[in-house]
Write a protein that holds these residues in place. Structure first.
Motif, mmCIF file in Angstrom:
data_model
loop_
_atom_site.group_PDB
_atom_site.id
_atom_site.type_symbol
_atom_site.label_atom_id
_atom_site.label_comp_id
_atom_site.label_asym_id
_atom_site.label_seq_id
_atom_site.Cartn_x
_atom_site.Cartn_y
_atom_site.Cartn_z
ATOM 1 N N ALA A 1 -17.965 -24.093 35.415
ATOM 2 C CA ALA A 1 -16.626 -23.538 35.600
ATOM 3 C C ALA A 1 -15.739 -23.859 34.404
ATOM 4 C CB ALA A 1 -16.008 -24.095 36.884
ATOM 5 N N GLN A 2 -15.894 -25.075 33.861
ATOM 6 C CA GLN A 2 -15.109 -25.448 32.680
ATOM 7 C C GLN A 2 -15.480 -24.578 31.476
ATOM 8 O OE1 GLN A 2 -16.029 -29.854 33.186
ATOM 9 N NE2 GLN A 2 -13.980 -29.971 32.321
ATOM 10 N N ILE B 1 -12.918 -22.358 29.300
ATOM 11 C CA ILE B 1 -12.769 -22.518 27.850
ATOM 12 C C ILE B 1 -12.885 -21.168 27.154
ATOM 13 C CG2 ILE B 1 -13.878 -23.462 25.777
ATOM 14 C CD1 ILE B 1 -14.691 -25.899 27.553
ATOM 15 N N ILE B 2 -13.919 -20.399 27.536
ATOM 16 C CA ILE B 2 -14.123 -19.096 26.896
ATOM 17 C C ILE B 2 -12.980 -18.140 27.237
ATOM 18 C CG2 ILE B 2 -15.671 -17.113 26.703
ATOM 19 C CD1 ILE B 2 -17.982 -19.011 27.418
ATOM 20 N N ALA B 3 -12.512 -18.195 28.482
ATOM 21 C CA ALA B 3 -11.389 -17.338 28.874
ATOM 22 C C ALA B 3 -10.143 -17.681 28.069
ATOM 23 C CB ALA B 3 -11.120 -17.490 30.366
ATOM 24 N N ALA C 1 -26.968 -20.699 28.981
ATOM 25 C CA ALA C 1 -28.132 -19.889 29.332
ATOM 26 C C ALA C 1 -28.106 -19.518 30.808
ATOM 27 C CB ALA C 1 -29.415 -20.648 28.994
ATOM 28 N N SER C 2 -27.711 -20.479 31.659
ATOM 29 C CA SER C 2 -27.623 -20.200 33.100
ATOM 30 C C SER C 2 -26.550 -19.162 33.389
ATOM 31 C CB SER C 2 -27.321 -21.492 33.869
ATOM 32 O OG SER C 2 -28.386 -22.411 33.752
ATOM 33 N N LEU C 3 -25.419 -19.299 32.731
ATOM 34 C CA LEU C 3 -24.334 -18.335 32.932
ATOM 35 C C LEU C 3 -24.733 -16.959 32.403
ATOM 36 C CD1 LEU C 3 -21.326 -20.620 31.940
ATOM 37 C CD2 LEU C 3 -21.834 -19.753 34.236
ATOM 38 N N ALA C 4 -25.443 -16.933 31.289
ATOM 39 C CA ALA C 4 -25.880 -15.653 30.718
ATOM 40 C C ALA C 4 -26.880 -14.951 31.633
ATOM 41 C CB ALA C 4 -26.496 -15.880 29.341
ATOM 42 N N ALA C 5 -27.692 -15.740 32.353
ATOM 43 C CA ALA C 5 -28.679 -15.151 33.264
ATOM 44 C C ALA C 5 -28.012 -14.368 34.390
ATOM 45 C CB ALA C 5 -29.570 -16.245 33.844
#
Length: 257
Positions: free
Chosen positions: A14-15, A19-21, A47-51
């Motif tokens: 979530a962090q 950060i990206i937002a 990688a997990s978020l990209a999946a």
């Protein structure tokens, strides 16, 4: 540092999104430094978020930005918020007119989820159903939502053992199929003491911009006030309110019908 009781990996993910937002895009190294974790840990998180399409890597710069999965989640939330925002005033007025409890429910994962409730002047200490999962086969909203699912989904539910809540609960597949057909033909569904003894309800469909049923509007009350013989007349009032909510969220019968 995560809050007490949180799952560290979820908290970190979530962090990362925050950060990206905030920055628009970021690098693995920058994210690792801000989270105070090794670069390999930051890389695994990304990688997990990209999946799940929540982030995407920009090949030209090697940085990452938010992905289309975030848009899907935001769209689902916006849809629900738009529905409750537009339905609220109509439900409040309907509850005042009928003096009974009015609910809006949506279909989620084999159940009806109540997303808005308005209580009429006649209701006393009525249970707040908002957020509750209720069964499809024994509630008016559930029957209305079930009636407009794909036929395979309907048959899957009817093939499973159906729980009996009162002596009036319909658990036979043949009778339920007939009731669902009637709901589609009449434009409304009813239950008479099928979920709770002494409680009757009727529901009508709420349609989205494409004409599909996205929610059900229901009114419920004790059988001594909302008697079985009065349900058709109540349904006519309910249908007008459901049509108004449908119009507010973008449905146009002359365009989609």
């Amino acid at each position: 540092m995560g809050q007490p009781g949180t799952v560290q990996s979820v908290d970190r993910a979530a962090q990362v999104l925050e950060i990206i937002a905030r920055d628009g895009e970021s690098s693995v190294g920058r994210i690792g430094r801000e989270l105070e974790v090794h670069g390999s840990t930051a890389s695994r998180l990304l990688a997990s978020l990209a999946a799940h399409d929540l982030v995407e890597r920009l090949e030209a710069t090697g940085t990452v930005r938010l992905g289309v999965g975030v848009l899907r989640l935001a769209a689902a939330t916006r849809s629900r918020l738009d529905l409750t925002a537009q339905a609220g005033p109509v439900c409040d007025a309907l509850a005042e007119e009928l003096g009974e409890t009015v609910n809006v429910a949506v279909y989620r994962d084999g159940a009806a989820i109540n997303v808005y409730q308005a209580q009429g002047t006649s209701t006393v200490a009525m249970h707040n159903w908002v957020g509750d999962r209720t069964v499809l086969h024994a509630t008016s909203s559930g029957k209305m939502l079930l009636a407009h699912l794909e036929q395979d989904a309907i048959e899957d539910l009817l093939a499973s053992p159906l729980e009996r809540f009162t002596e009036h609960t319909i658990t036979g597949a043949t009778v339920l199929r007939e009731q669902l057909q009637q709901a589609r033909e009449n434009g409304w569904a009813q239950v008479v003491e099928e979920y709770e003894d002494g409680l009757n309800a009727v529901a009508a469909p709420i349609r989205g911009p494409a004409g599909d049923v996205v929610a059900a509007l229901s009114v419920a009350g004790p059988t001594y006030r909302l008697a079985p013989g009065s349900l058709p007349a109540t349904a006519r009032v309910l249908l007008r309110a459901a049509d108004e909510i449908s119009r507010r969220i973008g449905y146009r019968a002359d365009v989609t019908g």
